[in-house]
Design an enzyme around this catalytic site. Structure first.
Site, PDB file in Angstrom:
ATOM      1  N   TYR A 161      53.891  18.174   9.362  1.00  0.00           N
ATOM      2  CA  TYR A 161      55.127  18.011  10.281  1.00  0.00           C
ATOM      3  C   TYR A 161      54.634  17.991  11.821  1.00  0.00           C
ATOM      4  CZ  TYR A 161      57.811  18.919   6.039  1.00  0.00           C
ATOM      5  OH  TYR A 161      58.533  18.577   4.754  1.00  0.00           O
ATOM      6  N   ASN A 167      66.040  12.149   3.860  1.00  0.00           N
ATOM      7  CA  ASN A 167      65.470  11.086   3.295  1.00  0.00           C
ATOM      8  C   ASN A 167      66.296  10.663   1.820  1.00  0.00           C
ATOM      9  OD1 ASN A 167      64.284   8.907   2.387  1.00  0.00           O
ATOM     10  ND2 ASN A 167      62.117   9.767   2.096  1.00  0.00           N
ATOM     11  N   CYS A 212      58.322  11.052   1.853  1.00  0.00           N
ATOM     12  CA  CYS A 212      58.267  12.289   2.413  1.00  0.00           C
ATOM     13  C   CYS A 212      57.495  13.197   1.907  1.00  0.00           C
ATOM     14  CB  CYS A 212      60.097  12.493   2.753  1.00  0.00           C
ATOM     15  SG  CYS A 212      60.638  12.745   0.934  1.00  0.00           S
ATOM     16  N   HIS A 213      57.356  12.936   0.542  1.00  0.00           N
ATOM     17  CA  HIS A 213      56.379  13.787  -0.120  1.00  0.00           C
ATOM     18  C   HIS A 213      54.940  14.103   0.499  1.00  0.00           C
ATOM     19  CE1 HIS A 213      55.182  10.211  -2.286  1.00  0.00           C
ATOM     20  NE2 HIS A 213      54.319  10.799  -2.458  1.00  0.00           N
ATOM     21  N   GLU A 247      48.673  10.973  -6.804  1.00  0.00           N
ATOM     22  CA  GLU A 247      47.936  10.334  -5.413  1.00  0.00           C
ATOM     23  C   GLU A 247      46.488  10.701  -5.139  1.00  0.00           C
ATOM     24  OE1 GLU A 247      50.396   9.559  -2.075  1.00  0.00           O
ATOM     25  OE2 GLU A 247      52.092   9.264  -3.280  1.00  0.00           O
TER      26      GLU A 247
END
Length: 175
Positions: A98, A126, A134-135, A161
């Site tokens: 962040y 979002n 956003c993850h 991912e």
């Protein structure tokens, strides 16, 4: 007019919403802000955009890194849109904190600094989760925080991912 459909993902049911401008919503069942921008006149059905969204999700959940995305109708405040634009730049399989995201937003807005909390609030609003990734935003040193679909889903998406979790709440993240 909004059109809705459901997609059954490995992480639970997803509500997809599209209008004339493109895909305008994706929420995991039970997630924070679930369907909060779906209008009262929304109707179940199908559109080309929803078919493209399902195709993209099929590729994504198969462990592929989609190189395209369906048309998105991104709706939010000017500040939210700046934050979400930065989220779109985070590559598949990578994460940022962040604080790093706040620095990018500050740079884009030609400001000396930006509060990570303000950026985090925009990230949390979002309505196109997964498509606007956003993850991929984590706390300091890789701690898992703040995902509207739930932290278990966030961890699962990051593993999909290619991130291997050192502990249930922390990514292998360089310090």
């Amino acid at each position: 007019m909004q059109t809705t459909c459901y997609y059954q993902s490995p992480l639970g049911q997803i509500l997809l919403v599209a209008d004339e401008g493109g895909l305008c919503g994706l929420w995991f069942d039970g997630g924070r802000y679930y369907a909060d921008t779906v209008g009262p006149d929304a109707k179940p059905g199908d559109r080309a955009t929803l078919a493209l969204a399902r195709q993209w999700l099929d590729e994504y959940f198969a462990g592929q890194a989609p190189t395209w995305r369906p048309p998105l109708h991104i709706q939010g405040t000017a500040f939210q849109r700046v934050v979400w634009d930065q989220l779109l730049k985070i590559p598949y399989g990578q994460v940022i904190t962040y604080g790093q995201l706040a620095k990018q937003v500050a740079d884009q807005r030609h400001q000396a600094k930006m509060a990570a909390q303000a950026v985090g609030n925009a990230v949390g609003k979002n309505h196109l989760s997964l498509f606007i990734p956003c993850h991929r935003v984590v706390g300091t040193h890789g701690s898992l925080t703040g995902y509207g679909g739930g932290l278990d889903r966030k961890a699962a998406l990051l593993r999909l991912e290619g991130h291997h979790m050192a502990t249930p709440d922390r990514l292998n993240f360089p310090k």
